[in-house]
Design a protein around this motif. Sequence first.
Motif, PDB file in Angstrom:
ATOM      1  N   ASN A  17       0.821  -1.202   0.000  1.00  0.00           N
ATOM      2  CA  ASN A  17       0.000   0.000   0.000  1.00  0.00           C
ATOM      3  C   ASN A  17       0.854   1.251   0.000  1.00  0.00           C
ATOM      4  OD1 ASN A  17      -2.348  -1.489  -0.041  1.00  0.00           O
ATOM      5  ND2 ASN A  17      -2.571  -1.514   2.190  1.00  0.00           N
ATOM      6  N   GLY A  18       1.941   1.202   0.777  1.00  0.00           N
ATOM      7  CA  GLY A  18       2.831   2.362   0.798  1.00  0.00           C
ATOM      8  C   GLY A  18       3.522   2.572  -0.526  1.00  0.00           C
ATOM      9  N   ASN A  19       3.921   1.489  -1.198  1.00  0.00           N
ATOM     10  CA  ASN A  19       4.563   1.591  -2.502  1.00  0.00           C
ATOM     11  C   ASN A  19       3.590   2.137  -3.543  1.00  0.00           C
ATOM     12  OD1 ASN A  19       6.867   1.200  -4.175  1.00  0.00           O
ATOM     13  ND2 ASN A  19       5.870  -0.604  -5.055  1.00  0.00           N
ATOM     14  N   TYR A  20       2.350   1.683  -3.502  1.00  0.00           N
ATOM     15  CA  TYR A  20       1.338   2.183  -4.426  1.00  0.00           C
ATOM     16  C   TYR A  20       1.080   3.669  -4.191  1.00  0.00           C
ATOM     17  CZ  TYR A  20      -3.214   3.007  -6.529  1.00  0.00           C
ATOM     18  OH  TYR A  20      -4.243   3.526  -7.253  1.00  0.00           O
ATOM     19  N   GLU A  21       1.003   4.063  -2.931  1.00  0.00           N
ATOM     20  CA  GLU A  21       0.735   5.466  -2.604  1.00  0.00           C
ATOM     21  C   GLU A  21       1.886   6.351  -3.072  1.00  0.00           C
ATOM     22  OE1 GLU A  21      -1.337   8.710  -1.390  1.00  0.00           O
ATOM     23  OE2 GLU A  21      -2.005   6.628  -1.605  1.00  0.00           O
ATOM     24  N   ARG A  22       3.129   5.873  -2.921  1.00  0.00           N
ATOM     25  CA  ARG A  22       4.272   6.653  -3.385  1.00  0.00           C
ATOM     26  C   ARG A  22       4.258   6.795  -4.914  1.00  0.00           C
ATOM     27  NH1 ARG A  22       7.062   3.601   0.553  1.00  0.00           N
ATOM     28  NH2 ARG A  22       7.871   2.217  -1.090  1.00  0.00           N
ATOM     29  N   LYS A  23       3.893   5.735  -5.607  1.00  0.00           N
ATOM     30  CA  LYS A  23       3.822   5.808  -7.068  1.00  0.00           C
ATOM     31  C   LYS A  23       2.710   6.753  -7.511  1.00  0.00           C
ATOM     32  CE  LYS A  23       5.802   1.371  -8.452  1.00  0.00           C
ATOM     33  NZ  LYS A  23       5.567   0.105  -9.191  1.00  0.00           N
ATOM     34  N   ARG A  24       1.586   6.694  -6.820  1.00  0.00           N
ATOM     35  CA  ARG A  24       0.483   7.593  -7.169  1.00  0.00           C
ATOM     36  C   ARG A  24       0.877   9.043  -6.957  1.00  0.00           C
ATOM     37  NH1 ARG A  24      -3.183  10.667  -5.159  1.00  0.00           N
ATOM     38  NH2 ARG A  24      -2.331  10.358  -3.068  1.00  0.00           N
ATOM     39  N   LEU A  25       1.540   9.329  -5.823  1.00  0.00           N
ATOM     40  CA  LEU A  25       1.989  10.687  -5.539  1.00  0.00           C
ATOM     41  C   LEU A  25       3.052  11.135  -6.533  1.00  0.00           C
ATOM     42  CD1 LEU A  25       1.872  13.142  -3.654  1.00  0.00           C
ATOM     43  CD2 LEU A  25       3.616  12.027  -2.229  1.00  0.00           C
ATOM     44  N   LEU A  26       3.973  10.246  -6.870  1.00  0.00           N
ATOM     45  CA  LEU A  26       5.012  10.571  -7.853  1.00  0.00           C
ATOM     46  C   LEU A  26       4.395  10.878  -9.204  1.00  0.00           C
ATOM     47  CD1 LEU A  26       7.910  10.691  -8.959  1.00  0.00           C
ATOM     48  CD2 LEU A  26       7.844   8.194  -9.157  1.00  0.00           C
ATOM     49  N   GLU A  85      14.388  15.714 -19.723  1.00  0.00           N
ATOM     50  CA  GLU A  85      14.937  16.485 -18.606  1.00  0.00           C
ATOM     51  C   GLU A  85      13.863  16.959 -17.634  1.00  0.00           C
ATOM     52  OE1 GLU A  85      17.214  19.664 -20.174  1.00  0.00           O
ATOM     53  OE2 GLU A  85      18.605  18.378 -21.294  1.00  0.00           O
ATOM     54  N   ILE A  86      12.601  16.782 -17.974  1.00  0.00           N
ATOM     55  CA  ILE A  86      11.501  17.247 -17.120  1.00  0.00           C
ATOM     56  C   ILE A  86      10.908  16.097 -16.321  1.00  0.00           C
ATOM     57  CG2 ILE A  86       9.370  18.574 -17.076  1.00  0.00           C
ATOM     58  CD1 ILE A  86      11.733  20.061 -18.285  1.00  0.00           C
ATOM     59  N   PHE A  87      10.643  14.998 -16.980  1.00  0.00           N
ATOM     60  CA  PHE A  87       9.971  13.858 -16.343  1.00  0.00           C
ATOM     61  C   PHE A  87      11.024  12.973 -15.674  1.00  0.00           C
ATOM     62  CE2 PHE A  87       6.880  10.471 -15.954  1.00  0.00           C
ATOM     63  CZ  PHE A  87       5.674  11.140 -15.974  1.00  0.00           C
ATOM     64  N   ARG A  88      11.509  13.398 -14.511  1.00  0.00           N
ATOM     65  CA  ARG A  88      12.534  12.663 -13.771  1.00  0.00           C
ATOM     66  C   ARG A  88      12.343  12.914 -12.282  1.00  0.00           C
ATOM     67  NH1 ARG A  88      17.997  15.324 -15.948  1.00  0.00           N
ATOM     68  NH2 ARG A  88      18.851  13.814 -14.486  1.00  0.00           N
ATOM     69  N   SER A  99      12.275   3.271  -9.201  1.00  0.00           N
ATOM     70  CA  SER A  99      13.269   3.644 -10.207  1.00  0.00           C
ATOM     71  C   SER A  99      12.693   3.728 -11.612  1.00  0.00           C
ATOM     72  CB  SER A  99      14.432   2.639 -10.200  1.00  0.00           C
ATOM     73  OG  SER A  99      13.959   1.335 -10.481  1.00  0.00           O
ATOM     74  N   ARG A 100      11.463   3.249 -11.814  1.00  0.00           N
ATOM     75  CA  ARG A 100      10.866   3.300 -13.151  1.00  0.00           C
ATOM     76  C   ARG A 100       9.348   3.316 -13.051  1.00  0.00           C
ATOM     77  NH1 ARG A 100      11.992  -1.960 -16.567  1.00  0.00           N
ATOM     78  NH2 ARG A 100       9.941  -1.516 -17.429  1.00  0.00           N
ATOM     79  N   LEU A 101       8.739   3.875 -14.086  1.00  0.00           N
ATOM     80  CA  LEU A 101       7.293   3.929 -14.214  1.00  0.00           C
ATOM     81  C   LEU A 101       6.913   3.570 -15.640  1.00  0.00           C
ATOM     82  CD1 LEU A 101       6.304   7.253 -12.356  1.00  0.00           C
ATOM     83  CD2 LEU A 101       5.868   4.918 -11.567  1.00  0.00           C
ATOM     84  N   GLU A 131      -0.773   2.907 -26.143  1.00  0.00           N
ATOM     85  CA  GLU A 131       0.677   2.912 -26.230  1.00  0.00           C
ATOM     86  C   GLU A 131       1.257   3.406 -24.913  1.00  0.00           C
ATOM     87  OE1 GLU A 131       1.787   5.315 -29.499  1.00  0.00           O
ATOM     88  OE2 GLU A 131       0.896   4.003 -31.016  1.00  0.00           O
ATOM     89  N   TYR A 132       2.381   2.820 -24.524  1.00  0.00           N
ATOM     90  CA  TYR A 132       2.990   3.155 -23.240  1.00  0.00           C
ATOM     91  C   TYR A 132       4.473   3.429 -23.415  1.00  0.00           C
ATOM     92  CZ  TYR A 132      -1.304   1.525 -21.042  1.00  0.00           C
ATOM     93  OH  TYR A 132      -2.621   1.383 -20.660  1.00  0.00           O
ATOM     94  N   VAL A 133       4.991   4.219 -22.491  1.00  0.00           N
ATOM     95  CA  VAL A 133       6.404   4.581 -22.469  1.00  0.00           C
ATOM     96  C   VAL A 133       6.973   4.165 -21.119  1.00  0.00           C
ATOM     97  CG1 VAL A 133       8.068   6.471 -22.573  1.00  0.00           C
ATOM     98  CG2 VAL A 133       6.046   6.513 -24.040  1.00  0.00           C
ATOM     99  N   ILE A 134       8.137   3.535 -21.142  1.00  0.00           N
ATOM    100  CA  ILE A 134       8.834   3.153 -19.912  1.00  0.00           C
ATOM    101  C   ILE A 134       9.764   4.292 -19.515  1.00  0.00           C
ATOM    102  CG2 ILE A 134      10.411   1.506 -18.848  1.00  0.00           C
ATOM    103  CD1 ILE A 134       9.383  -0.582 -20.808  1.00  0.00           C
ATOM    104  N   VAL A 135       9.581   4.805 -18.293  1.00  0.00           N
ATOM    105  CA  VAL A 135      10.327   5.972 -17.809  1.00  0.00           C
ATOM    106  C   VAL A 135      11.207   5.541 -16.640  1.00  0.00           C
ATOM    107  CG1 VAL A 135      10.178   8.344 -17.016  1.00  0.00           C
ATOM    108  CG2 VAL A 135       8.349   7.400 -18.441  1.00  0.00           C
ATOM    109  N   LYS A 136      12.471   5.932 -16.684  1.00  0.00           N
ATOM    110  CA  LYS A 136      13.376   5.694 -15.564  1.00  0.00           C
ATOM    111  C   LYS A 136      13.583   6.985 -14.791  1.00  0.00           C
ATOM    112  CE  LYS A 136      15.811   1.750 -17.509  1.00  0.00           C
ATOM    113  NZ  LYS A 136      17.145   1.166 -17.844  1.00  0.00           N
ATOM    114  N   SER A 137      14.053   6.855 -13.568  1.00  0.00           N
ATOM    115  CA  SER A 137      14.158   8.017 -12.686  1.00  0.00           C
ATOM    116  C   SER A 137      15.136   9.068 -13.204  1.00  0.00           C
ATOM    117  CB  SER A 137      14.572   7.566 -11.283  1.00  0.00           C
ATOM    118  OG  SER A 137      15.828   6.893 -11.333  1.00  0.00           O
TER     119      SER A 137
END
Length: 308
Positions: A17-26, A85-88, A99-101, A131-137
């Motif tokens: 739950n904490g990991n999900y909440e952090r991803k949602r907030l991020l 340079e913005i989505f990080r 580390s990734r979304l 379509e999806y994009v894999i984003v790293k931190s």
Amino acid sequence: MFPQTLVIVLLTVSYCNGNYERKRLLRHNLSEHYNPELLPVLDSNNSNPPLQVHVKLYLMALQGLEDKSQLLRASYFWYFTWKDEIFRWDHYFEYKNISRLTVKASDVWVPELYIVNDVRDMRISTGDNKEYVIVKSNGNMTWFPAKELQTSCAVDVSKYPFDTQTCKIRMEAWYHDNTSFVLNRFGSGIETSEVHFVENGEWEILNLSAYPFQYRDYASAYSCIHYTLILKRRSSYHLITTAFPFVVLMALNLLVSVIPTECGEKLGFCMSQFLTMIVFLTLIAQNMPSSSFTISYLTFLISLQILR
């Protein structure tokens, strides 16, 4: 034993739950001040180098090359990677262990590219939510769009059925010139997918190559990549169904000169051979493109046999 198991379950649920909440907030914080229509660079002055977009094309299946319509039908997927340079974010302190979304391609900037010789839909990106994009931190973006292309290909059938065809796929940037981003070849630039590739029964792939360059249109220069596919026709089927019957007809045509002139069946045999050659020529012409630039040598030979 039961209390220890209960504690482990509660800790696991709490962590998830904490990991999900952090991803949602991020995800919310990243999208709050992000515009997918703008180039993802902090300083877009003309003095700065353009955004580098690395590309590789993978061939999944070759449906075929249609001689009559001169269309190459094949399924591909691209491997795009660039630095946003913005989505990080900081995955060490602020957002731990994230580390990734995986985000929708419509929510982030993706290069607007077109296949200019595709006869159906030239856009690579469909613009939908599939379509999806894999984003790293660190801002590294990876995009895998897939598409079935029907590209025009000038077919040279002069050496049919032992012909080799060269087809090109041209990918261009239209709305962003080379001061915005530049396309670079990743590795060889194009190759067959080891996992997905399906062989074609009529065509064999001899060579695949990619050539990035820049072309000038009006007052600006744009980035472009030319993909070249060299295909060789598998001739076994055509030897059995086309070449072998033609050789037999040529041999029978030579027998016309052996039949005596006073024989009453000579005229009937000549007419039968003439009609057979006409039908055979019509059958071959049905599979050939209606073009006067290149004409098959086999068609010329059949025509000479008709004159004979």
